[in-house]
Design a protein around this motif. Structure first.
Motif, mmCIF file in Angstrom:
data_model
loop_
_atom_site.group_PDB
_atom_site.id
_atom_site.type_symbol
_atom_site.label_atom_id
_atom_site.label_comp_id
_atom_site.label_asym_id
_atom_site.label_seq_id
_atom_site.Cartn_x
_atom_site.Cartn_y
_atom_site.Cartn_z
ATOM 1 N N VAL A 156 56.073 42.751 69.256
ATOM 2 C CA VAL A 156 57.406 43.290 69.546
ATOM 3 C C VAL A 156 58.088 42.360 70.547
ATOM 4 O O VAL A 156 57.468 41.942 71.540
ATOM 5 N N PHE A 157 59.362 42.017 70.302
ATOM 6 C CA PHE A 157 60.179 41.279 71.259
ATOM 7 C C PHE A 157 60.975 42.273 72.110
ATOM 8 O O PHE A 157 61.633 43.169 71.580
ATOM 9 N N ASN A 158 60.932 42.094 73.430
ATOM 10 C CA ASN A 158 61.707 42.902 74.360
ATOM 11 C C ASN A 158 62.636 41.991 75.157
ATOM 12 O O ASN A 158 62.278 40.855 75.484
ATOM 13 N N ASP A 159 63.811 42.483 75.508
ATOM 14 C CA ASP A 159 64.800 41.673 76.224
ATOM 15 C C ASP A 159 64.270 41.260 77.597
ATOM 16 O O ASP A 159 63.904 42.102 78.419
ATOM 17 N N ALA A 160 64.262 39.947 77.860
ATOM 18 C CA ALA A 160 63.782 39.424 79.144
ATOM 19 C C ALA A 160 64.909 39.192 80.137
ATOM 20 O O ALA A 160 64.653 38.892 81.317
ATOM 21 N N GLY A 161 66.182 39.266 79.684
ATOM 22 C CA GLY A 161 67.303 39.116 80.583
ATOM 23 C C GLY A 161 67.434 37.744 81.217
ATOM 24 O O GLY A 161 68.104 37.585 82.244
ATOM 25 N N HIS A 162 66.830 36.729 80.632
ATOM 26 C CA HIS A 162 66.829 35.363 81.197
ATOM 27 C C HIS A 162 67.977 34.537 80.632
ATOM 28 O O HIS A 162 68.800 34.007 81.377
ATOM 29 N N ILE A 163 68.010 34.376 79.321
ATOM 30 C CA ILE A 163 69.135 33.788 78.606
ATOM 31 C C ILE A 163 69.349 34.622 77.347
ATOM 32 O O ILE A 163 68.561 35.523 77.049
ATOM 33 N N LEU A 164 70.380 34.312 76.603
ATOM 34 C CA LEU A 164 70.634 35.003 75.345
ATOM 35 C C LEU A 164 69.393 34.928 74.452
ATOM 36 O O LEU A 164 68.875 33.848 74.185
ATOM 37 N N GLY A 165 68.910 36.075 74.019
ATOM 38 C CA GLY A 165 67.766 36.103 73.106
ATOM 39 C C GLY A 165 66.405 35.986 73.753
ATOM 40 O O GLY A 165 65.384 36.048 73.049
ATOM 41 N N GLN A 407 71.068 28.848 94.500
ATOM 42 C CA GLN A 407 70.002 29.509 93.745
ATOM 43 C C GLN A 407 70.380 30.914 93.297
ATOM 44 O O GLN A 407 69.675 31.524 92.493
ATOM 45 N N GLY A 408 71.502 31.441 93.803
ATOM 46 C CA GLY A 408 71.937 32.752 93.360
ATOM 47 C C GLY A 408 72.327 32.782 91.901
ATOM 48 O O GLY A 408 72.446 33.851 91.299
ATOM 49 N N PHE A 409 72.564 31.594 91.304
ATOM 50 C CA PHE A 409 72.892 31.519 89.888
ATOM 51 C C PHE A 409 71.651 31.385 89.010
ATOM 52 O O PHE A 409 71.761 31.324 87.790
ATOM 53 N N SER A 410 70.485 31.294 89.605
ATOM 54 C CA SER A 410 69.271 31.072 88.828
ATOM 55 C C SER A 410 69.069 32.161 87.788
ATOM 56 O O SER A 410 69.309 33.344 88.042
ATOM 57 N N GLY A 411 68.610 31.759 86.617
ATOM 58 C CA GLY A 411 68.298 32.723 85.562
ATOM 59 C C GLY A 411 66.901 33.279 85.684
ATOM 60 O O GLY A 411 66.499 34.143 84.900
ATOM 61 N N HIS A 412 66.116 32.787 86.654
ATOM 62 C CA HIS A 412 64.750 33.252 86.857
ATOM 63 C C HIS A 412 64.697 34.292 87.968
ATOM 64 O O HIS A 412 65.337 34.135 89.015
#
Length: 550
Positions: A156-165, A407-412
């Motif tokens: 199952v794939f779950n949304d990681a909220g890191h980038i699109l997809g 670093q506030g813009f980091s996707g991690h």
């Protein structure tokens, strides 16, 4: 069952993990090593497995350090399926073609120099043709949909909220009458961020493979970074300089556009400071990625969906310019008017950003603003750490521009975000493998988890194999529930009812009949099927809504 860590084991890039039973071999990610010359050389080494024996690859997301060696895998004999979330599948085609183009350009440049020096020619890591061959194997799958990859494994794939997809992967493995569950975090995003939803919390796992990119530090709050960015743009352009932002084409670029859109379309002092400043997105891949963002409304958070439903797409504003051709890119640096230039790659290792750095690093009026992770050995890391001189296109460039790292813009997720996600598990997994981080980051995060949660983490230090089904490393599999039993547990019934109720009114009659058919006594297998149908309906409905708003 065995896990072999084949990448992102000693540092951040090259994510690749081999999962094997007596009968099957699959990969979680197949990423490219990024950084300096040493990291690049690792890409040309043999895989620690036979690519022809790999049945499938499950991709967490489309960043090159997670998918960039897929064409090489195919080139060396892989012929299986490549599974990815539907949005990731759209992005993979763009990312892999662009990566192939970069490798071909790099090989061409090296060969021109080698020819003049009488040295042997080199071949690109892979070509555009290899990328095209790879795209044929991609199978898109919706979030929250249970599917089989073979007779022993379900995903199952779950949304990681890191980038699109981006996905957090749940993998159930049944072997010798026992079922165990692996959760692969992929890259975990920050919470309460624009465009995307928060990372999904997973409650149960026997084994966790977890990223620790920022496991030893905290980010400043996103609004603080936004205010700093606006201040940098205003200060730099007022003194006649350019603001150059090296940005990953997928994720950070779209977030920057979103935040700038709110200011350019708004009012007040920040709007007045930027009103006359043009913004250029100078990256063909970023332009294509932004188009894909617009076509995947089903993964947006509520704020983005509200924008769409009122007919305003937040990834566009009057002062925004997309430059596709080389000629358009060159004109940006010929024009002396102060401006904002957003260009890839985010680590400054390839792409048009290197030309913009050449034209701006020497200028004390200009500013270079980093908004993402900079790997060891990369040009971006050197600039962030204060180097005073760099070499670009064979020319030595003095670094006189102001250098910023927001670093506030980091996707991690930072340390606290990673810890919060890990605390979502109801009890301690039998093993937590820490990967995708520099050694200090992994060790300090393991210490933090032990001190605050009492859980032990395994700091992966190399391309090691862990045997999970025997007594090796004291990690043993215990009998578990089936994938269907967990995926469609009793508490999921109410969740499905809520999701059905939220779907577009045009489907109301059909959905009413579906809702009333769900009973508390429904079998796990039947509920799993219904959840898959609902996920498909949600995507189709949101796609329709996005199209209507255009």
């Amino acid at each position: 069952m065995r896990i072999t860590f084949c990448g992102a084991a000693t540092d951040v890039t090259g994510s690749c993990h081999l999962i094997q039973t007596a009968n099957h071999k699959i990969l979680l990610d197949c990423g490219q090593f990024q950084g300096g010359a040493a990291e690049d050389a690792m890409n040309y080494q043999d895989f620690p497995f036979n690519p022809a024996e790999i049945e499938c690859v499950v991709i967490s997301h489309a960043h090159i350090d997670h998918c960039g060696r897929l064409p090489l895998l195919v080139k060396r004999g892989f012929k299986g399926a490549i599974y990815a979330s539907s949005a990731t599948a759209d992005l993979l085609e763009v990312m892999l073609k662009d990566s192939a183009h970069i490798h071909e350009q790099d090989a061409d440049r090296k060969n021109r120099k080698a020819q003049r020096a009488g040295r042997p020619m080199v071949e690109p890591l892979y070509t555009a043709e290899d990328a095209e061959d790879t795209i044929k194997f991609i199978h898109p799958v919706l979030y929250d949909t249970l599917f089989e990859v073979n007779d022993e494994m379900k995903v199952v794939f779950n949304d990681a909220g890191h980038i699109l997809g981006s996905s957090i992967v749940e993998l159930w493995v049944s072997e010798n009458g026992e079922t165990s569950k692996i959760v692969f975090s992929g890259d975990i995003g920050m919470t309460d961020r624009p465009i995307l939803k928060d990372p999904v919390r997973i409650k149960k796992a026997d084994y966790v493979i977890m990223e620790t990119t920022y496991g030893d530090r905290l980010h400043e709050a996103n609004p603080i970074s936004i205010e700093k960015l606006i201040d940098i743009i205003a200060k730099t352009t007022q003194r006649g300089g350019n603001v150059v932002i090296p940005s990953f084409a997928v994720g950070r670029t779209q977030e920057l556009i979103f935040e700038l859109n709110k200011i350019y379309d708004g009012s007040g002092s920040m709007h007045d400071a930027l009103a006359g400043v043009p913004v250029y997105v100078d990256s063909p891949m970023a332009i294509e990625a932004t188009r894909i963002f617009r076509e995947n409304a089903q993964v947006y958070n509520d704020e983005m969906k509200e924008f769409l439903m009122r007919g305003d797409h937040p990834l566009d504003f009057p002062n925004l310019h997309f430059t596709k051709t080389s000629e358009e890119s060159q004109r940006i640096n010929i024009d002396t008017k102060p401006k904002v230039i957003i260009s890839a790659s985010g680590m400054c290792e390839a792409g048009r950003i290197r030309h913009h750095l050449k034209h701006n690093l020497w200028n004390p009026k200009s500013s270079i603003v980093f908004v993402g992770y900079q790997a060891e050995g990369s040009l971006g890391r050197a600039l962030v750490e204060g180097t005073k001189e760099v070499t670009l296109f064979g020319e030595t460039i003095n670094v006189a521009a102001e250098i910023y790292n927001l670093q506030g813009f980091s996707g991690h997720a930072d340390r606290d975000g990673l810890y919060s996600w890990l605390c979502g598990f109801e009890k301690m997994p039998r093993a937590i493998f820490l990967v995708h981080g520099e050694m200090e980051s992994k060790r300090r995060f393991a210490e933090y988890v032990k001190e605050n949660k009492g859980w032990d983490c395994e700091v992966v230090e190399g391309f090691d194999t862990y045997a999970l089904a025997s007594g090796t490393n004291e990690f043993t599999v215990e009998p578990g529930v089936t994938a269907e039993q967990e995926f469609a547990s009793g508490e999921e019934i109410q969740k499905v009812r809520s999701r059905i109720a939220a779907i577009h009114s045009a489907l109301e009659d059909v959905l009413y009949n579906t809702t009333t058919s769900i009973q508390d006594c429904i079998t796990p297998e039947d509920l799993a099927k219904i959840k898959n149908i609902v996920a498909s309906l949600e995507k189709d409905t949101l796609d329709l809504g996005a199209s209507v708003s255009k």
